[in-house]
Design an enzyme around this catalytic site. Sequence first.
Site, short mmCIF file in Angstrom:
data_model
loop_
_atom_site.label_atom_id
_atom_site.label_comp_id
_atom_site.label_asym_id
_atom_site.label_seq_id
_atom_site.Cartn_x
_atom_site.Cartn_y
_atom_site.Cartn_z
CG ASP A 78 -6.53 4.45 6.47
OD1 ASP A 78 -7.78 4.38 6.62
OD2 ASP A 78 -5.87 5.51 6.55
CD GLU A 80 -2.07 1.29 2.99
OE1 GLU A 80 -1.52 0.54 3.83
OE2 GLU A 80 -2.91 2.14 3.29
CG ASP A 93 0.55 1.39 7.14
OD1 ASP A 93 1.70 0.90 7.00
OD2 ASP A 93 0.24 2.54 6.77
#
Length: 643
Positions: free
Chosen positions: A507, A430, A503
């Site tokens: 998110d 990401e 993470d």
Amino acid sequence: MSENLKSSTYDESQIQVLEGLEAVRKRPGMYIGSTSVKGLDHLVYEIVDNAIDESLAGYCKNITVTINKGNTVTVIDDGRGVPTGPHPKLGISTLEVVYTILHAGGKFGGEGYKVSGGLHGVGASVVNALSEWMEVTVYDSRTGREYYQKYERGKPLFSVKEIGPTDKTGTKVTFLPDKEIFETLEFEYDTLLNRLREQAFLNAGVHILFTDDRGDEPVVNDLRYEGGIRSFVEYLNENKTPVSGVIYVAVENENNSAEVAIQYTDTYTENLLSFANDIRTVDGGMHEIGFKISLTNVVNDYARKYKFLKDTDQNLSGEDVREGMTAVISVKLTEAEFEGQTKTKLGNSEMKTVVSKLVNEKLSEYFEEHPAEIRLIIDKVITAQRAREAARKAREAARKKTSFESGQMPDKLRDCNERDPELTEIFIVEGDSAGGSATQGRDSRFQAILPLWGKMLNVEKARADKIYGNDKLAPVITALGAGIGDEFNLEKLRYHKIIIMADADVDGAHIRTLLLTFFFRFMRPLLEHGYVYSAVPPLYKLTRGKTTRVAYSDEERDRVSAEMRGDNPNVKIDISRYKGLGEMDHEELRETTMDPTTRTLRRIELDDAVAADRIFNVLMGEEVEPRKQFIEENAKYAVNLDY
Ligand code: 28G
């Protein structure tokens, strides 16, 4: 073995009994699949199966299953009770025979216990052999008396005892799995609940009371579905919007029976579950083939007859006919043959005919009687056909533009040198900055990096045409190389480890969920074959002077900090929480998260497609309230599925 026992004396048969138990204890995997928690859970199924058989025979109304404190399990039924009188050939109590002789009580006739590759119906004696102890109480309906026997590792401690008169009837079994055999003794509540619920759906009217009594408060589930597989389909569609009622057709013959329940929803996914003798047939087989062929034919015939299609129009394809359809097929037969590597494919060709005929005759009848419903279904199928046509065009266009299958890789992909997919990994990362550290931190010989950034498409409400045109997902499809949907081909997969690296925050969880939904809907074999992983980045960084260490959980943080402090309580350990992957430099990232010799990877398992489908529907669907509620109620699931 029963063949040999015919002419044996009691002593000889005793030797065979012990050899039988020994065989089970020596190679438990052959009898229950494995000695992991899966095998442990399996013990419960074996005992419950017997109670369900007694229920199907029409003699038992209630079954209770309880996980007790101390990891014992108790199963009680109110059937006739296992016969306690002398066994006609062996002289000893039939009860003892059932619980100590391997394969006594084979269920589906003759050699029938082989039904699913030695995994199912091997019976109570196997559970007994693998239990530190087991005890059985029979409330015998014939004698009106209570009988009792206890065993250790399969061996009776005494002959069957008569306890005295009783008003009850039935059988009660309690066992403690053997810690010498099993890796863990912690039964999985969710897994057991799902399986017992499935059994309750598949056997309409059977009443199972399932209790987990290990915690402070008992957790009780009352499982009884008068609607049988109709209720199953409703349950599967609970979080979807139906566009038809539940259609149900059934037939019973001399040697077999078949039933099918169908409901269409406004989704684009097909959810077809098939069973033979209450065993899930993941790889389908003859019953599924018969169903698919006839469903396609019946819908096409109706569509032509009532001019939804012109005579010159193309046929509606099977895939289109099943878009948005949820269906359960359940067949029962005396000599089921299970095929394939995992023995989850029904091989009996007569069941193709049985199901095909059932659907042909009864479903067309249903359609004639419910014109409004079939009209909606056919409209939906025709839309599906148009969308698929559009998808094909989008794919062609994408192919021309980016030479989808020509080997031309996406710009963002940092590929590895190795070409053998068995040796390679791809990190889907990401964000661009984390993508940078990952590219620097990788071992480029076998590790590829694909950064993703920006808002990702929620595929739950998308068809294949949107996916091919999507600028976030197209690179994933191209990099993996195996296509999507009906055209997915595992053999073309370019990496056998697909590692989602995001993470450890909300998110990150979101992007992980989106990617998993995408894999589940469009590349399901990836999950079924265990190719998808989640990287596990550390949560904390601990510093003492020039030494730094990392921790992956709160417990580890406390342990590591104590270790670093050593004997000196005054030393100051600086603890900081990683806010994201981007905070780590490439060396940290390599060491903590990417290097196979030092990292932790979590494999994302899909062992329950029923649960997964429901979860994705809620998590990715449009409704916010059920999602909140679901996440609260199913926190445990969410952890299992690694959100
Ligand atoms: C509580 C835990 C799980 C069971 C019965 C009832 C009978 C039975 C069970 O018979 C022996 C071998 C094949 C017929 C059958 C009772 C006929 C007449 C039974 C259970 C005899 C086994 N009366 N209930 N086994 N068979 N419940 N619950 O295990 O020929 S096992």
